[in-house]
Design a protein around this motif. Structure first.
Motif, PDB file in Angstrom:
ATOM      1  N   ALA A 255       0.835  -1.209   0.000  1.00 44.69           N
ATOM      2  CA  ALA A 255       0.000   0.000   0.000  1.00 44.69           C
ATOM      3  C   ALA A 255       0.867   1.256   0.000  1.00 44.69           C
ATOM      4  CB  ALA A 255      -0.926  -0.008   1.213  1.00 44.69           C
ATOM      5  N   ILE A 256       1.962   1.230   0.758  1.00 42.61           N
ATOM      6  CA  ILE A 256       2.880   2.375   0.793  1.00 42.61           C
ATOM      7  C   ILE A 256       3.498   2.604  -0.589  1.00 42.61           C
ATOM      8  CG2 ILE A 256       5.073   3.204   1.731  1.00 42.61           C
ATOM      9  CD1 ILE A 256       4.307   1.735   4.354  1.00 42.61           C
ATOM     10  N   LEU A 257       3.929   1.515  -1.223  1.00 45.09           N
ATOM     11  CA  LEU A 257       4.543   1.621  -2.548  1.00 45.09           C
ATOM     12  C   LEU A 257       3.570   2.174  -3.587  1.00 45.09           C
ATOM     13  CD1 LEU A 257       6.580  -1.721  -2.616  1.00 45.09           C
ATOM     14  CD2 LEU A 257       7.526   0.595  -2.510  1.00 45.09           C
ATOM     15  N   LYS A 258       2.283   1.930  -3.387  1.00 43.90           N
ATOM     16  CA  LYS A 258       1.260   2.441  -4.303  1.00 43.90           C
ATOM     17  C   LYS A 258       0.849   3.878  -3.973  1.00 43.90           C
ATOM     18  CE  LYS A 258      -0.733  -2.118  -5.327  1.00 43.90           C
ATOM     19  NZ  LYS A 258      -1.933  -3.000  -5.182  1.00 43.90           N
ATOM     20  N   GLY A 259       1.478   4.465  -2.941  1.00 46.65           N
ATOM     21  CA  GLY A 259       1.193   5.858  -2.587  1.00 46.65           C
ATOM     22  C   GLY A 259      -0.006   6.040  -1.689  1.00 46.65           C
ATOM     23  N   HIS A 260      -0.387   4.998  -0.945  1.00 47.38           N
ATOM     24  CA  HIS A 260      -1.593   5.075  -0.122  1.00 47.38           C
ATOM     25  C   HIS A 260      -1.299   5.341   1.347  1.00 47.38           C
ATOM     26  CE1 HIS A 260      -3.722   3.906  -3.622  1.00 47.38           C
ATOM     27  NE2 HIS A 260      -3.502   2.605  -3.551  1.00 47.38           N
ATOM     28  N   ALA A 261      -0.075   5.733   1.700  1.00 45.00           N
ATOM     29  CA  ALA A 261       0.275   5.921   3.104  1.00 45.00           C
ATOM     30  C   ALA A 261      -0.622   6.959   3.785  1.00 45.00           C
ATOM     31  CB  ALA A 261       1.745   6.332   3.238  1.00 45.00           C
ATOM     32  N   SER A 262      -0.856   8.082   3.114  1.00 41.10           N
ATOM     33  CA  SER A 262      -1.694   9.137   3.703  1.00 41.10           C
ATOM     34  C   SER A 262      -3.104   8.630   3.964  1.00 41.10           C
ATOM     35  CB  SER A 262      -1.742  10.349   2.775  1.00 41.10           C
ATOM     36  OG  SER A 262      -0.471  10.947   2.665  1.00 41.10           O
ATOM     37  N   GLU A 263      -3.625   7.878   3.021  1.00 43.14           N
ATOM     38  CA  GLU A 263      -4.979   7.341   3.179  1.00 43.14           C
ATOM     39  C   GLU A 263      -5.051   6.366   4.352  1.00 43.14           C
ATOM     40  OE1 GLU A 263      -8.006   4.406   0.715  1.00 43.14           O
ATOM     41  OE2 GLU A 263      -6.595   5.661  -0.410  1.00 43.14           O
ATOM     42  N   LEU A 264      -4.022   5.517   4.501  1.00 43.88           N
ATOM     43  CA  LEU A 264      -4.007   4.564   5.611  1.00 43.88           C
ATOM     44  C   LEU A 264      -3.994   5.295   6.946  1.00 43.88           C
ATOM     45  CD1 LEU A 264      -1.471   1.828   4.415  1.00 43.88           C
ATOM     46  CD2 LEU A 264      -3.969   1.797   4.280  1.00 43.88           C
ATOM     47  N   ILE A 265      -3.197   6.350   7.028  1.00 43.46           N
ATOM     48  CA  ILE A 265      -3.142   7.139   8.258  1.00 43.46           C
ATOM     49  C   ILE A 265      -4.496   7.773   8.546  1.00 43.46           C
ATOM     50  CG2 ILE A 265      -2.163   9.223   9.298  1.00 43.46           C
ATOM     51  CD1 ILE A 265       0.459   8.518   7.808  1.00 43.46           C
ATOM     52  N   GLN A 266      -5.100   8.363   7.530  1.00 39.97           N
ATOM     53  CA  GLN A 266      -6.379   9.056   7.721  1.00 39.97           C
ATOM     54  C   GLN A 266      -7.490   8.105   8.144  1.00 39.97           C
ATOM     55  OE1 GLN A 266      -6.766  10.934   3.901  1.00 39.97           O
ATOM     56  NE2 GLN A 266      -5.050  12.322   4.268  1.00 39.97           N
ATOM     57  N   HIS A 532      12.749  -3.270  10.164  1.00 38.59           N
ATOM     58  CA  HIS A 532      13.217  -3.192   8.786  1.00 38.59           C
ATOM     59  C   HIS A 532      12.310  -3.950   7.824  1.00 38.59           C
ATOM     60  CE1 HIS A 532      17.602  -1.916   9.811  1.00 38.59           C
ATOM     61  NE2 HIS A 532      16.798  -0.891   9.643  1.00 38.59           N
ATOM     62  N   TYR A 533      11.389  -4.741   8.351  1.00 37.96           N
ATOM     63  CA  TYR A 533      10.407  -5.390   7.485  1.00 37.96           C
ATOM     64  C   TYR A 533       9.373  -4.383   6.968  1.00 37.96           C
ATOM     65  CZ  TYR A 533      12.001 -10.118   8.611  1.00 37.96           C
ATOM     66  OH  TYR A 533      12.737 -11.271   8.726  1.00 37.96           O
ATOM     67  N   PHE A 534       9.293  -3.209   7.594  1.00 38.63           N
ATOM     68  CA  PHE A 534       8.333  -2.188   7.187  1.00 38.63           C
ATOM     69  C   PHE A 534       9.044  -1.073   6.428  1.00 38.63           C
ATOM     70  CE2 PHE A 534       6.314  -4.292  10.709  1.00 38.63           C
ATOM     71  CZ  PHE A 534       4.979  -4.340  10.360  1.00 38.63           C
ATOM     72  N   LEU A 535       8.473  -0.658   5.314  1.00 38.91           N
ATOM     73  CA  LEU A 535       9.014   0.477   4.578  1.00 38.91           C
ATOM     74  C   LEU A 535       8.792   1.747   5.399  1.00 38.91           C
ATOM     75  CD1 LEU A 535       7.756  -0.305   0.961  1.00 38.91           C
ATOM     76  CD2 LEU A 535      10.036  -0.705   1.908  1.00 38.91           C
ATOM     77  N   PRO A 536       9.779   2.642   5.460  1.00 38.24           N
ATOM     78  CA  PRO A 536       9.635   3.841   6.287  1.00 38.24           C
ATOM     79  C   PRO A 536       8.645   4.845   5.702  1.00 38.24           C
ATOM     80  CG  PRO A 536      11.691   3.917   5.053  1.00 38.24           C
ATOM     81  CD  PRO A 536      11.097   2.557   4.807  1.00 38.24           C
ATOM     82  N   VAL A 537       7.902   5.484   6.601  1.00 33.71           N
ATOM     83  CA  VAL A 537       6.937   6.514   6.217  1.00 33.71           C
ATOM     84  C   VAL A 537       7.141   7.724   7.122  1.00 33.71           C
ATOM     85  CG1 VAL A 537       4.481   7.138   6.211  1.00 33.71           C
ATOM     86  CG2 VAL A 537       5.201   4.931   5.299  1.00 33.71           C
ATOM     87  N   SER A 538       7.186   8.903   6.542  1.00 35.66           N
ATOM     88  CA  SER A 538       7.337  10.133   7.313  1.00 35.66           C
ATOM     89  C   SER A 538       6.115  10.351   8.202  1.00 35.66           C
ATOM     90  CB  SER A 538       7.510  11.326   6.369  1.00 35.66           C
ATOM     91  OG  SER A 538       7.394  12.541   7.073  1.00 35.66           O
ATOM     92  N   ASP A 539       6.331  11.022   9.354  1.00 34.24           N
ATOM     93  CA  ASP A 539       5.206  11.299  10.256  1.00 34.24           C
ATOM     94  C   ASP A 539       4.477  12.604   9.908  1.00 34.24           C
ATOM     95  OD1 ASP A 539       6.674  13.457  11.197  1.00 34.24           O
ATOM     96  OD2 ASP A 539       7.270  12.509  13.050  1.00 34.24           O
ATOM     97  N   LYS A 540       4.821  13.230   8.776  1.00 29.08           N
ATOM     98  CA  LYS A 540       4.232  14.538   8.466  1.00 29.08           C
ATOM     99  C   LYS A 540       2.720  14.475   8.286  1.00 29.08           C
ATOM    100  CE  LYS A 540       4.990  14.315   3.419  1.00 29.08           C
ATOM    101  NZ  LYS A 540       5.621  14.977   2.260  1.00 29.08           N
ATOM    102  N   GLU A 541       2.190  13.293   7.920  1.00 29.59           N
ATOM    103  CA  GLU A 541       0.744  13.168   7.735  1.00 29.59           C
ATOM    104  C   GLU A 541       0.019  12.795   9.027  1.00 29.59           C
ATOM    105  OE1 GLU A 541      -0.922  13.844   5.032  1.00 29.59           O
ATOM    106  OE2 GLU A 541       0.793  14.207   3.716  1.00 29.59           O
ATOM    107  N   ILE A 542       0.764  12.504  10.099  1.00 29.23           N
ATOM    108  CA  ILE A 542       0.136  12.172  11.375  1.00 29.23           C
ATOM    109  C   ILE A 542      -0.457  13.443  11.973  1.00 29.23           C
ATOM    110  CG2 ILE A 542       0.504  11.253  13.698  1.00 29.23           C
ATOM    111  CD1 ILE A 542       0.848   9.133  11.607  1.00 29.23           C
ATOM    112  N   PRO A 543      -1.753  13.484  12.247  1.00 31.26           N
ATOM    113  CA  PRO A 543      -2.361  14.717  12.765  1.00 31.26           C
ATOM    114  C   PRO A 543      -1.825  15.088  14.147  1.00 31.26           C
ATOM    115  CG  PRO A 543      -3.946  12.903  12.732  1.00 31.26           C
ATOM    116  CD  PRO A 543      -2.740  12.427  12.019  1.00 31.26           C
ATOM    117  N   PRO A 544      -1.867  16.364  14.512  1.00 33.01           N
ATOM    118  CA  PRO A 544      -1.297  16.823  15.788  1.00 33.01           C
ATOM    119  C   PRO A 544      -2.035  16.296  17.014  1.00 33.01           C
ATOM    120  CG  PRO A 544      -2.465  18.608  14.693  1.00 33.01           C
ATOM    121  CD  PRO A 544      -2.389  17.496  13.706  1.00 33.01           C
ATOM    122  N   THR A 545      -3.263  15.787  16.835  1.00 34.86           N
ATOM    123  CA  THR A 545      -4.018  15.232  17.962  1.00 34.86           C
ATOM    124  C   THR A 545      -3.893  13.710  18.047  1.00 34.86           C
ATOM    125  OG1 THR A 545      -5.999  15.114  16.572  1.00 34.86           O
ATOM    126  CG2 THR A 545      -5.717  17.089  17.922  1.00 34.86           C
TER     127      THR A 545
END
Length: 559
Positions: A255-266, A532-545
């Motif tokens: 899912a991350i490779l397909k660009g869905h990281a933001s959607e998963l977080i949301q 290391h089994y998980f691809l890294p994702v930035s926390d910038k999409e994690i909401p402040p709350t």
């Protein structure tokens, strides 16, 4: 010849290059005198199986099933033993080892035609497991290129392992065989099935419970504890996984490779917020009940479960319901530091219930419930003393009192308060994402990574210090928190499906700072290998709350 120092007895001996740890152990066995059979070892503080061969001078420490890495090697081997039994009896069936519960491991099972368990199936599996143990069938480790390992599992239809390995970025991978059965495990196994003397298997809800040795006495099974509400929390998280079409690390990585990281977080955050809203609405409904309305909300959970942020988010939702939440800290009722109980090693036992002046706390709560104005103390952590600074509280007609702390559900704190006035919440990070169908993620790992990151970012403790403290933390939780979690009215799971991908970006450099020459390196090395089994994702999409902000920083809440 090479030199091997045995850390169990601090004796050094000479061995030929390529000697196995099994042979090394035979040389040291008479002097080590461990009370239980050796099942694995640490080589230069990194966990290895007993078939591991040594080619250079090394420090070696042998482990039995009481110790972390030894216990994990034993349990992993049991999982392969169970899987082997299911394939022998039901070719083409599917086994899912999902999570730890009731001091065992919950397993889901589906036959080739998708039928569920029938009467007698579990007993047959257990019998076959004992047959394999009696044959002392060897576990064999095979190292191959990642492409070759992927081919092996693709031919057998193991899509979960294929996705994991395709996204792992590894050049070489290990896989294991037990007879003609092939499987993958991310840590060492015992040498052969004959090492597995203590285990059990029984029906449990819709699946099975794989029972394992007791941590303190591996000659007997860990005592089973029924946990229906915890099982329900895991089942709810599994339903969330289905909504998000995620069940393992490979799914997350794809899912991350397909660009869905933001959607998963949301979506993950939305599901958590939906649950918090439901809890707030339930409290509101019971607050306005005609008889014995709820006035006291008690929130507890183990270390790094996200209690503080959950409490703040729940308070917001209670405000939205028209209630006025008033938070109340058990920390202010700590006894003076000189009166704090101590551990056997002389350190303060800050998790002990006697750390809290629960008699005074209960008296104040009782008086507040009666509508009295009460002066409450404030604890000065710098001086280690409780102070009286004129802080007074009185509950208004629309006020609900919220108590958050590790002892909040302990009946000693509120035994004089009417049960119907209390609403209990238990929160923990119970991830339901697995590495693959047979490699679950230990429930403690999520919280340990959170705590390592938070402690480091706050400048409180290094990763080495946090890891060193963790055993005592878990033992205290088992004593002071776990016995009361099933008394909760509701349970909340604070884990996010994409959490490990985000934690990796913070944890890698912190874990890498743990020196190789210390005991804590073993755990740091294991956690590094795991994340290391998980691809890294930035926390910038994690909401402040988000609850995650309590650990990675950037929260809009004040703590």
């Amino acid at each position: 010849m090479l030199q091997i120092r045995c850390k169990n007895n601090n004796v050094t001996k000479s061995f030929p290059e390529g000697v196995s740890l099994l042979d090394v152990y035979q040389e040291f066995a008479d002097d080590i005198k461990l009370p239980y059979p050796v099942v694995s070892a640490k080589v230069n503080n990194a966990s290895q199986g007993l078939k591991f061969r040594v080619y250079q001078n090394r420090d070696v420490e042998f482990m039995d099933a009481r110790q972390g890495s030894g216990h994990r090697a034993y349990v992993r081997s049991l999982c392969f033993l169970l899987y082997k039994a299911t394939q022998d009896l039901f070719p083409g069936s599917k086994l899912f080892i999902e999570h730890s519960i009731s001091r065992g491991y919950y397993c889901n099972f589906k036959k080739k035609n998708n039928d569920s368990l029938a009467d007698g199936d579990v007993e047959r599996m257990l019998e076959r497991m004992h047959e394999i143990v009696n044959l002392d069938m060897p576990f064999r480790r095979i190292e191959a290129t990642n492409e070759e390992t992927i081919r092996v599992f693709a031919e057998r239809g193991f899509s979960d392992k294929v996705k994991l390995l395709e996204t792992s970025g590894q050049i070489y991978s290990d896989y294991y065989t037990l007879g003609d059965t092939v499987d993958y495990y991310y840590g060492p196994l015992v040498p052969s099935a004959g090492y597995l003397k203590v285990f059990g298997l029984e029906r449990y809800h819709d699946g099975m419970l794989l029972r394992v040795p007791d941590w303190n006495d591996p000659t007997r099974l860990a005592e089973k504890v029924d946990m229906p509400k915890t099982y329900g929390m895991f089942a709810e998280k599994t339903r969330w996984d289905i909504i998000m079409r995620l069940s393992n690390a490979g799914d997350v990585n794809k899912a991350i490779l397909k660009g869905h990281a933001s959607e998963l977080i949301q979506v993950s955050e939305a599901l958590q917020e939906k649950k918090i809203v439901q809890i707030a609405e339930d409290i509101d409904r019971r607050f306005h009940a005609e008889h014995n309305p709820v006035r006291l909300v008690l929130i507890t959970g183990p270390s790094s479960s996200g209690k503080t942020t959950f409490c703040k988010r729940l308070s917001i939702q209670l405000l939205a319901c028209g209630l006025r939440p008033l938070s109340f800290s058990t920390d202010d009722y700590f006894v003076n530091r000189v009166d704090t109980p101590k551990l056997p090693n002389g350190d303060y036992d800050f998790d002990n219930i006697e750390t809290v002046d629960y008699h005074l706390l209960e008296d104040h709560l009782t008086r507040l419930m009666k509508g009295e104005r009460v002066e409450i103390p404030e604890y000065n952590f710098a001086t280690g003393k409780r102070e009286w600074n004129g802080k007074k509280l009185k509950l208004a007609g629309d006020t609900v009192l919220i108590i958050e702390g590790i002892h909040a559900l302990n009946p000693l704190l509120t035994q004089q308060i009417e049960e119907s006035l209390k609403y209990r919440i238990y929160i923990s990070a119970l991830t339901s994402i697995s590495l693959d169908d047979h490699n679950w993620i230990p429930v403690h790992d999520n919280r340990l990574l959170r705590r390592i990151i938070r402690d480091y970012n706050k400048g409180a403790f290094s990763a080495q210090e946090t890891i060193a403290q963790w055993k005592n933390v878990c033992e205290a939780e088992e004593k002071w928190i776990s016995p009361y979690q099933e008394t909760a009215d509701v349970m909340f799971n604070s884990a996010l499906n994409i959490e490990f991908a985000v934690l990796r970006t913070h944890a890698e450099i912190i874990l890498s700072s743990v020196p190789k020459n210390c005991q804590e390196y073993s755990e740091a090395h294991r956690l590094l290998k795991f994340i290391h089994y998980f691809l890294p994702v930035s926390d910038k999409e994690i909401p402040p709350t988000s609850i995650m902000r309590e650990f990675v920083g950037g929260s809009s809440f004040k703590y």
